[in-house]
Design a protein around this motif. Sequence first.
Motif, PDB file in Angstrom:
ATOM      1  N   ALA A 184       0.840  -1.197   0.000  1.00 45.71           N
ATOM      2  CA  ALA A 184       0.000   0.000   0.000  1.00 45.71           C
ATOM      3  C   ALA A 184       0.878   1.251   0.000  1.00 45.71           C
ATOM      4  O   ALA A 184       1.889   1.319   0.699  1.00 45.71           O
ATOM      5  CB  ALA A 184      -0.920   0.021   1.215  1.00 45.71           C
ATOM      6  N   LEU A 185       0.460   2.226  -0.804  1.00 48.05           N
ATOM      7  CA  LEU A 185       1.185   3.491  -0.892  1.00 48.05           C
ATOM      8  C   LEU A 185       0.160   4.611  -0.872  1.00 48.05           C
ATOM      9  O   LEU A 185      -0.868   4.527  -1.548  1.00 48.05           O
ATOM     10  CB  LEU A 185       2.024   3.543  -2.169  1.00 48.05           C
ATOM     11  N   TYR A 186       0.433   5.638  -0.093  1.00 48.10           N
ATOM     12  CA  TYR A 186      -0.517   6.736   0.126  1.00 48.10           C
ATOM     13  C   TYR A 186       0.128   8.082  -0.195  1.00 48.10           C
ATOM     14  O   TYR A 186       1.306   8.292   0.096  1.00 48.10           O
ATOM     15  CB  TYR A 186      -0.960   6.768   1.594  1.00 48.10           C
ATOM     16  N   TRP A 187      -0.686   8.967  -0.736  1.00 46.14           N
ATOM     17  CA  TRP A 187      -0.287  10.357  -0.913  1.00 46.14           C
ATOM     18  C   TRP A 187      -1.229  11.246  -0.101  1.00 46.14           C
ATOM     19  O   TRP A 187      -2.459  11.085  -0.142  1.00 46.14           O
ATOM     20  CB  TRP A 187      -0.374  10.774  -2.378  1.00 46.14           C
ATOM     21  N   TYR A 188      -0.624  12.189   0.627  1.00 52.55           N
ATOM     22  CA  TYR A 188      -1.380  13.171   1.398  1.00 52.55           C
ATOM     23  C   TYR A 188      -0.814  14.564   1.105  1.00 52.55           C
ATOM     24  O   TYR A 188       0.329  14.716   0.686  1.00 52.55           O
ATOM     25  CB  TYR A 188      -1.260  12.913   2.903  1.00 52.55           C
ATOM     26  N   ARG A 189      -1.643  15.558   1.385  1.00 51.27           N
ATOM     27  CA  ARG A 189      -1.200  16.945   1.278  1.00 51.27           C
ATOM     28  C   ARG A 189      -1.384  17.585   2.651  1.00 51.27           C
ATOM     29  O   ARG A 189      -2.444  17.453   3.269  1.00 51.27           O
ATOM     30  CB  ARG A 189      -2.032  17.684   0.226  1.00 51.27           C
ATOM     31  N   GLN A 190      -0.325  18.249   3.104  1.00 52.05           N
ATOM     32  CA  GLN A 190      -0.382  18.898   4.410  1.00 52.05           C
ATOM     33  C   GLN A 190      -0.204  20.391   4.237  1.00 52.05           C
ATOM     34  O   GLN A 190       0.821  20.865   3.738  1.00 52.05           O
ATOM     35  CB  GLN A 190       0.703  18.351   5.338  1.00 52.05           C
ATOM     36  N   SER A 191      -1.205  21.126   4.634  1.00 57.88           N
ATOM     37  CA  SER A 191      -1.096  22.581   4.635  1.00 57.88           C
ATOM     38  C   SER A 191      -1.623  23.092   5.960  1.00 57.88           C
ATOM     39  O   SER A 191      -2.345  22.393   6.667  1.00 57.88           O
ATOM     40  CB  SER A 191      -1.859  23.189   3.450  1.00 57.88           C
ATOM     41  N   ASP A 231      -1.850  25.231  -4.805  1.00 58.17           N
ATOM     42  CA  ASP A 231      -1.247  23.897  -4.729  1.00 58.17           C
ATOM     43  C   ASP A 231      -0.041  23.883  -3.791  1.00 58.17           C
ATOM     44  O   ASP A 231       0.476  22.806  -3.453  1.00 58.17           O
ATOM     45  CB  ASP A 231      -0.785  23.428  -6.119  1.00 58.17           C
ATOM     46  N   SER A 232       0.419  25.049  -3.381  1.00 59.55           N
ATOM     47  CA  SER A 232       1.567  25.121  -2.468  1.00 59.55           C
ATOM     48  C   SER A 232       1.232  24.419  -1.161  1.00 59.55           C
ATOM     49  O   SER A 232       0.233  24.721  -0.508  1.00 59.55           O
ATOM     50  CB  SER A 232       1.928  26.591  -2.190  1.00 59.55           C
ATOM     51  N   ALA A 233       2.065  23.464  -0.783  1.00 56.52           N
ATOM     52  CA  ALA A 233       1.838  22.652   0.410  1.00 56.52           C
ATOM     53  C   ALA A 233       3.003  21.672   0.533  1.00 56.52           C
ATOM     54  O   ALA A 233       3.891  21.633  -0.318  1.00 56.52           O
ATOM     55  CB  ALA A 233       0.522  21.877   0.309  1.00 56.52           C
ATOM     56  N   VAL A 234       2.952  20.883   1.586  1.00 59.95           N
ATOM     57  CA  VAL A 234       3.883  19.756   1.706  1.00 59.95           C
ATOM     58  C   VAL A 234       3.148  18.496   1.278  1.00 59.95           C
ATOM     59  O   VAL A 234       2.048  18.208   1.776  1.00 59.95           O
ATOM     60  CB  VAL A 234       4.398  19.596   3.151  1.00 59.95           C
ATOM     61  N   TYR A 235       3.720  17.776   0.343  1.00 54.42           N
ATOM     62  CA  TYR A 235       3.117  16.548  -0.162  1.00 54.42           C
ATOM     63  C   TYR A 235       3.844  15.374   0.486  1.00 54.42           C
ATOM     64  O   TYR A 235       5.061  15.219   0.357  1.00 54.42           O
ATOM     65  CB  TYR A 235       3.186  16.506  -1.686  1.00 54.42           C
ATOM     66  N   LEU A 236       3.057  14.561   1.184  1.00 56.12           N
ATOM     67  CA  LEU A 236       3.616  13.451   1.949  1.00 56.12           C
ATOM     68  C   LEU A 236       3.240  12.123   1.313  1.00 56.12           C
ATOM     69  O   LEU A 236       2.107  11.943   0.850  1.00 56.12           O
ATOM     70  CB  LEU A 236       3.086  13.469   3.379  1.00 56.12           C
ATOM     71  N   CYS A 237       4.184  11.222   1.327  1.00 51.83           N
ATOM     72  CA  CYS A 237       3.957   9.870   0.851  1.00 51.83           C
ATOM     73  C   CYS A 237       4.172   8.917   2.023  1.00 51.83           C
ATOM     74  O   CYS A 237       5.013   9.171   2.899  1.00 51.83           O
ATOM     75  CB  CYS A 237       4.928   9.542  -0.279  1.00 51.83           C
ATOM     76  N   ALA A 238       3.402   7.850   2.044  1.00 52.87           N
ATOM     77  CA  ALA A 238       3.554   6.837   3.084  1.00 52.87           C
ATOM     78  C   ALA A 238       3.336   5.468   2.468  1.00 52.87           C
ATOM     79  O   ALA A 238       2.653   5.335   1.446  1.00 52.87           O
ATOM     80  CB  ALA A 238       2.561   7.070   4.219  1.00 52.87           C
TER      81      ALA A 238
END
Lengths: 112, 120
Positions: free
Chosen positions: B31-38, B86-93
Amino acid sequence: AQSVSQHNHHVILSEAASLELGCNYSYGGTVNLFWYVQYPGQHLQLLLKYFSGDPLVKGIKGFEAEFIKSKFSFNLRKPSVQWSDTAEYFCAVRDRDDKIIFGKGTRLHILP
Amino acid sequence: GAGVSQSPSNKVTEKGKDVELRCDPISGHTALYWYRQSLGQGLEFLIYFQGNSAPDKSGLPSDRFSAERTGGSVSTLTIQRTQQEDSAVYLCASSARRGTGVFFVGTEAFFGQGTRLTVV
């Protein structure tokens, strides 16, 4: 769709105070539950997790959480906080489809 | 690898340009996830993969966002015609799964350090 609610967005406590951060998720079934912590300038790390068994889960740094299935809750607790606990805390739920949903987070500020 | 690796760490791009963000998960994690943190928004779910398939794309904010995963490993998140919002931190897990049916146990998600995207 599954959702996660964290009731407190910003909490300020003095050192040695007790902490409880609320977390509720929207529907049941088989779920895995997590609390993550993000210290300033660092990336997310796991604080504790619940998969099955004893609903009282102990994590790192003296944190614990209690899973109450009937209330769809997984609240985080610590009896006595320290200044170093200043961070942002996220509750998360993983459902049977493996999707992991996070709450909006709680910023915890501990006054020295 | 030992952990989840994301590249680049920082990306500054001009409005209207396309960007590609890369995630290299922990070996063997299905499993692989993408999230956006702002700020103030917590971790916003974007998309997740089981193997190379994406069962849930509901979190992608618009059709300018797309993601793919090849070989059950590396994933790329592409943002076309970037906008300032779209400016943010993009996190993958990534995470693993053991067991089946009601007895499944999934490991926790292990996070990368994120890509900080700034659109100017």
